[in-house]
Every structure is written in structure tokens, then in C-alpha cells.
Write a protein that holds these residues in place. Structure first.
Motif, PDB file in Angstrom:
ATOM      1  N   MET A   1    -112.521 -20.803 112.474  1.00 23.66           N
ATOM      2  CA  MET A   1    -112.865 -19.396 112.679  1.00 23.66           C
ATOM      3  C   MET A   1    -111.812 -18.529 112.009  1.00 23.66           C
ATOM      4  N   SER A   2    -112.258 -17.552 111.208  1.00 28.86           N
ATOM      5  CA  SER A   2    -111.322 -16.727 110.447  1.00 28.86           C
ATOM      6  C   SER A   2    -110.579 -15.755 111.364  1.00 28.86           C
ATOM      7  N   PRO A   3    -109.322 -15.424 111.028  1.00 30.02           N
ATOM      8  CA  PRO A   3    -108.558 -14.465 111.830  1.00 30.02           C
ATOM      9  C   PRO A   3    -109.281 -13.118 111.920  1.00 30.02           C
ATOM     10  N   ARG A   4    -109.177 -12.471 113.072  1.00 33.86           N
ATOM     11  CA  ARG A   4    -109.833 -11.190 113.276  1.00 33.86           C
ATOM     12  C   ARG A   4    -108.794 -10.085 113.200  1.00 33.86           C
ATOM     13  N   ILE A   5    -109.065  -9.082 112.376  1.00 34.42           N
ATOM     14  CA  ILE A   5    -108.107  -8.005 112.135  1.00 34.42           C
ATOM     15  C   ILE A   5    -108.717  -6.678 112.564  1.00 34.42           C
ATOM     16  N   LEU A   6    -107.925  -5.865 113.252  1.00 38.25           N
ATOM     17  CA  LEU A   6    -108.330  -4.514 113.650  1.00 38.25           C
ATOM     18  C   LEU A   6    -107.589  -3.502 112.779  1.00 38.25           C
ATOM     19  N   VAL A   7    -108.344  -2.614 112.131  1.00 32.55           N
ATOM     20  CA  VAL A   7    -107.757  -1.545 111.324  1.00 32.55           C
ATOM     21  C   VAL A   7    -107.848  -0.249 112.129  1.00 32.55           C
ATOM     22  N   VAL A   8    -106.705   0.377 112.393  1.00 27.75           N
ATOM     23  CA  VAL A   8    -106.666   1.622 113.164  1.00 27.75           C
ATOM     24  C   VAL A   8    -106.180   2.743 112.249  1.00 27.75           C
ATOM     25  N   ASP A   9    -107.109   3.624 111.857  1.00 28.33           N
ATOM     26  CA  ASP A   9    -106.765   4.719 110.935  1.00 28.33           C
ATOM     27  C   ASP A   9    -107.833   5.802 111.059  1.00 28.33           C
ATOM     28  N   ASP A  10    -107.407   7.064 111.072  1.00 22.90           N
ATOM     29  CA  ASP A  10    -108.371   8.160 111.222  1.00 22.90           C
ATOM     30  C   ASP A  10    -109.034   8.536 109.900  1.00 22.90           C
ATOM     31  N   VAL A 113     -98.226  -9.247 103.194  1.00 23.68           N
ATOM     32  CA  VAL A 113     -97.760  -8.934 104.543  1.00 23.68           C
ATOM     33  C   VAL A 113     -98.747  -9.460 105.581  1.00 23.68           C
ATOM     34  N   VAL A 114    -100.048  -9.315 105.308  1.00 23.14           N
ATOM     35  CA  VAL A 114    -101.071  -9.803 106.231  1.00 23.14           C
ATOM     36  C   VAL A 114    -100.917 -11.312 106.444  1.00 23.14           C
ATOM     37  N   LYS A 115    -100.737 -12.059 105.361  1.00 25.06           N
ATOM     38  CA  LYS A 115    -100.587 -13.518 105.471  1.00 25.06           C
ATOM     39  C   LYS A 115     -99.328 -13.878 106.261  1.00 25.06           C
ATOM     40  N   GLN A 116     -98.230 -13.174 105.974  1.00 23.04           N
ATOM     41  CA  GLN A 116     -96.973 -13.463 106.677  1.00 23.04           C
ATOM     42  C   GLN A 116     -97.084 -13.131 108.156  1.00 23.04           C
ATOM     43  N   ALA A 117     -97.722 -12.002 108.460  1.00 25.93           N
ATOM     44  CA  ALA A 117     -97.865 -11.584 109.858  1.00 25.93           C
ATOM     45  C   ALA A 117     -98.719 -12.565 110.645  1.00 25.93           C
ATOM     46  N   LEU A 118     -99.821 -13.007 110.041  1.00 29.46           N
ATOM     47  CA  LEU A 118    -100.691 -13.970 110.716  1.00 29.46           C
ATOM     48  C   LEU A 118     -99.979 -15.306 110.919  1.00 29.46           C
ATOM     49  N   ALA A 119     -99.170 -15.690 109.940  1.00 28.40           N
ATOM     50  CA  ALA A 119     -98.466 -16.974 110.031  1.00 28.40           C
ATOM     51  C   ALA A 119     -97.360 -16.957 111.087  1.00 28.40           C
ATOM     52  N   SER A 120     -96.802 -15.768 111.350  1.00 24.79           N
ATOM     53  CA  SER A 120     -95.671 -15.677 112.271  1.00 24.79           C
ATOM     54  C   SER A 120     -96.077 -15.788 113.727  1.00 24.79           C
ATOM     55  N   GLY A 121     -97.347 -15.474 114.031  1.00 26.20           N
ATOM     56  CA  GLY A 121     -97.889 -15.694 115.370  1.00 26.20           C
ATOM     57  C   GLY A 121     -97.125 -15.026 116.480  1.00 26.20           C
TER      58      GLY A 121
END
Length: 450
Positions: A1-10, A113-121
């Protein structure tokens, strides 16, 4: 299952763009365009990563992050801003954000950055600056560290060569990694050159490579990225000559080749405090110093930012207990206050070693003042050369010898007298290290027996 990402921006356009980019990379993406939607989505606990804008009309991203960080963060969080400041970046990372990226967004930087952040858990609730080689911001809330981060950010924003000065153990390499990670060259390699480990017989091959043996030199490996010269004061005259030649011609030729290659690296160097005053004298060529010293930054010793000691004690206790499967012990208030007033001749490295010893020995959950006093008294002789001599009153050569002797004696004790371990610990080639110890009059056998 692919990682789920939430984007918060107006900003609807930013949301649309990030949605397309991230979905193309195989991620599942949801959008929240205000704080209320973001709170509801975060509460679900379904996300591996949140990309959170700082400036929003109802509630800003820092406020949201502060709310979420009152407990352990449920997922990785990366802050975004088109009007970023050093203060905002420091506050975000202090609250547990993994990284801080500026708008307009760089696609390569964002995905990295996304890859590093997901890998850092789950490690992301800890201050990122203390996560070893993944560190992004040197740690500490003191004014000295705030000023240091401001200087590092200024240096990171350009391609100028930078010299990082500081005492042993103060975090020069962490600062160098921060510079690279926040520079325009962050997507390219950071390659380390340790002069003390390079033999003159192989220096040219190490730097330039060798066509016959298909050896790739350090300058080629660092192409497009950063070359970190760790311990510039240990560079031999030959190594300095080779570096100057490449820097002045902006090119180099691998051994056995007739084809020159262009030099495309950003240079960051580290050296001991006071090194700059040796330029043009015995230690470093003046022309090399000019090339490497466009930007000079002094890293404060730990004793100059004593208010950071409790935070560092807490962090290293948690990290070492986790990594080495030891029982966690915490320093009580009296122990913390005593260590705030300790001079820390070995800086953060010494603090880390002290914490490790307490955890390895074991005991009650809390470490009290009595244990601290016993430990400091037991190792008081380790630091005598550093606290007894007024180094500033000595000639440069003599002051350096006093420091190096005390530093190597202490490190050798921590390695139980094993020179092989010491060589790895201090980043020196073993033959060079033996020569240095003999020159300083350090009795290896006596220290091992002690």
C-alpha cells in the motif's frame, strides 16, 4: 500500500500541483485547505506524511504543529512557506517538523525531502538536528546557537567556500552537513576528504582518480555537489599543492589520462579553533587558505551554550537507550545543573560518551548528583591538560601540542587503549596516528594499563 500524504495549503493552485506531482510518484494524496480540515484529517491518523503550509488565513501552520507536538507526532511533517524566516524554521524543527522547504517549490528538492521524511518514520518527533547524519539543523535554543544557525543559513544560500572553525567534538561535521543539505547542491553528493588519512604516495590518485585502475577520485565523486575537507590543519604540503593546482585551474586530470575534467564542487572545510591564524605560516599555504576561506564560521564550544546541556542530555539518553537496547535513565534537576556548570573540554562528543557510560553501568531510573560527582572525579585527570594550561598565553605550536596531547589521551582511554579503534574514532590513518602519538610523548602502553 502506497504512503498516504496530506497536503495542507490554502492556495488551490499549490494543492493541485502537489496532488499531481505526488500522485505521479505513486503516493496517495488528500487535500486540506484550512486548519479545520487539517485537524480533522490529522485526527484520523491515516497519514504517513503531512506537507503543511505556514501562512494560512485562519490558523497558521506553526500553531497547528504546536498543537500536534504536545503529544508524540503521529506522522512526519514537512513545513512549506513562501515567506520563510530563520526563526520560523528553527521553531518548526524544535516542535518536531522533519524539514522546512521554501516556495516556489523545487520539484527535485520536494521529492527528495518527501522520500527522506517517509523513510525516517517514528524518529521524527525528536529534534531533526540530532538525528546523526540525517541532521538538518544544529541543535540548541541558546542565543549562540541561534546566531550560528543564522550564519549557516547565509552560507548555505550561496556557493562560496566555507571554513568551519571549532574545538574538537563541537559539531563541525553536523554544521557541514547542514550547509550541504540546505544548499543549491543538496541533490548532489557530499563527499568527505580526510587529510590525516591520505598518504602522500596515493594523494594524487585519491583526489583525481586513476584511469588504469578505474579508480574514481574524490573530485569526480563530488561533481555537482560538495567536497568536505575534514581537518584541514592535517593536510600535508603535497596535498595542499594538489588542491591549489585544481582550484586555480578549475580543472584536474586523472592519473594516466590526457583529458582534463572541469572542477565543479562546493568546498567546505573544518579545522580547529585558531587555525585561521596559521595561514601562510607553518600549517597551511596562504593561497590555499584564500580559496577555502570565503566564508568563515566559528562554532561555539558547549561551555559557551550551557543552557543547551539539559536538552542534549535528554536526547542522547533516549537515542543511546534505543540504539543500544539499554535501559533508559534520566538526569534529575541537580545532575543537570551540575553538568551545565561543567567546562566540557570534549564538547558534545564528551557529553555523549558520558551519557553512554551511565546507561551502560545501569542503576536507578534517575541519575542523581552523587553519581555525577563520582563520575567527574573519576575522570578528572583526563582533562587536566585542558583546564590547567592557559592556552592563549602559549605560543601557537605549544598550545596546539597541549590540546592534541590531552585530546588523544582522553580518546585513547575511551577506546580502552586500542589504537585501531582510536584511529577510526578520530579519523586518522593508523601509521600517521602512531607517529603523532610518539611525537606528543603519549605512552600507549601506560594509558592502556591505567
Amino acid at each position: 500500500m502506497s504512503p498516504r500524504i496530506l497536503v495542507v495549503d490554502d492556495e488551490a493552485e499549490i494543492c493541485r500541483l502537489l496532488n499531481e506531482i505526488l500522485r505521479d510518484e505513486g503516493y496517495s494524496v488528500d487535500i486540506a485547505q484550512n486548519a479545520a480540515q487539517a485537524r480533522q484529517a490529522y485526527a484520523s491518523g491515516e497519514y504517513s506524511l503531512i506537507l503543511l503550509d505556514i501562512w494560512m488565513p485562519d490558523t497558521d501552520g506553526i500553531t497547528l504543529l504546536r498543537e500536534w507536538s504536545t503529544k508524540e507526532l503521529k506522522c512526519s511533517i514537512v513545513m512549506m512557506s513562501g515567506h520563510g524566516t530563520i526563526e520560523a524554521a528553527i521553531e518548526a524543527t524544535r516542535l518536531g517538523a522533519f524539514d522546512f522547504i521554501e516556495k516556489p517549490l523545487s520539484l527535485s528538492k520536494l521529492l527528495q525531502v518527501v522520500k527522506q521524511a517517509l523513510a525516517s518514520g517514528k524518529q521524527l518527533h525528536k529534534p531533526p538536528a540530532l538525528l546523526g547524519h540525517q541532521a538538518t539543523v544544529p541543535s540548541g535554543k541558546s542565543r549562540a546557537m541561534q546566531q550560528l544557525r543564522e550564519q549557516l543559513q547565509q552560507a548555505a544560500n550561496n556557493n562560496a567556500s566555507t571554513l568551519l572553525l571549532g574545538e574538537a567534538g563541537c559539531g563541525r561535521e553536523t554544521c557541514a552537513r547542514f550547509l550541504h543539505a540546505n544548499s543549491l547542491r543538496s541533490a548532489s553528493p557530499l563527499v568527505m576528504l580526510t587529510p590525516a588519512s591520505i598518504n602522500d604516495d596515493t594523494a594524487a590518485i585519491e583526489l583525481f582518480g586513476n584511469v588504469a585502475t578505474k579508480s574514481i577520485g574524490l573530485l569526480s565523486r563530488a561533481r555537482g555537489g560538495t567536497l568536505l575537507i575534514k581537518g584541514l590543519e592535517d593536510a600535508s604540503p603535497l596535498l595542499q599543492k594538489l588542491l591549489v593546482g585544481a582550484l586555480e585551474s578549475k580543472s584536474f586530470t586523472p592519473i594516466g589520462s590526457t583529458q582534463s575534467e572541469s572542477l565543479d564542487v562546493r568546498l567546505i572545510s573544518t579545522a580547529q579553533t585558531g587555525f585561521a591564524h596559521q595561514a601562510g605560516q607553518q600549517s597551511v599555504r596562504a593561497d590555499l587558505f584564500i580559496h577555502l576561506n570565503t566564508f568563515s564560521i566559528q562554532i561555539p564550544a558547549l561551555r559557551e551554550r550551557a543552557e543547551d546541556v539539559p536538552e542534549l542530555l535528554r536526547y542522547y539518553a533516549e537515542r543511546i537507550a534505543d540504539e543500544e537496547h539499554l535501559s533508559l535513565r534520566r538526569f534529575d534537576v541537580s545532575a543537570q545543573n551540575r553538568l551545565r556548570n561543567y567546562p566540557w573540554p570534549g564538547n558534545v562528543q564528551e557529553l555523549r560518551n558520558l551519557v553512554r557510560r551511565f546507561l551502560m553501568v545501569g542503576g536507578s531510573e534517575e541519575i542523581h548528583l552523587e553519581e555525577i560527582e563520582q563520575e567527574l572525579n573519576a575522570h578528572a585527570s583526563d582533562h587536566e591538560p585542558l583546564v590547567k594550561h592557559d592556552l592563549l598565553a602559549l605560543p601557537l605550536r605549544e598550545a596546539r601540542e597541549h590540546f592534541e596531547r590531552a585530546y588523544l589521551q582522553q580518546q585513547l582511554m575511551l577506546c580502552d587503549g586500542k589504537v585501531g579503534q582510536l584511529a577510526k574514532r578520530v579519523g586518522m590513518e593508523r601509521t600517521h596516528l602512531y607517529r603523532k602519538l610518539r611525537m606528543l610523548g603519549v605512552d600507549i602502553k601506560q594509558l592502556a594499563d591505567d
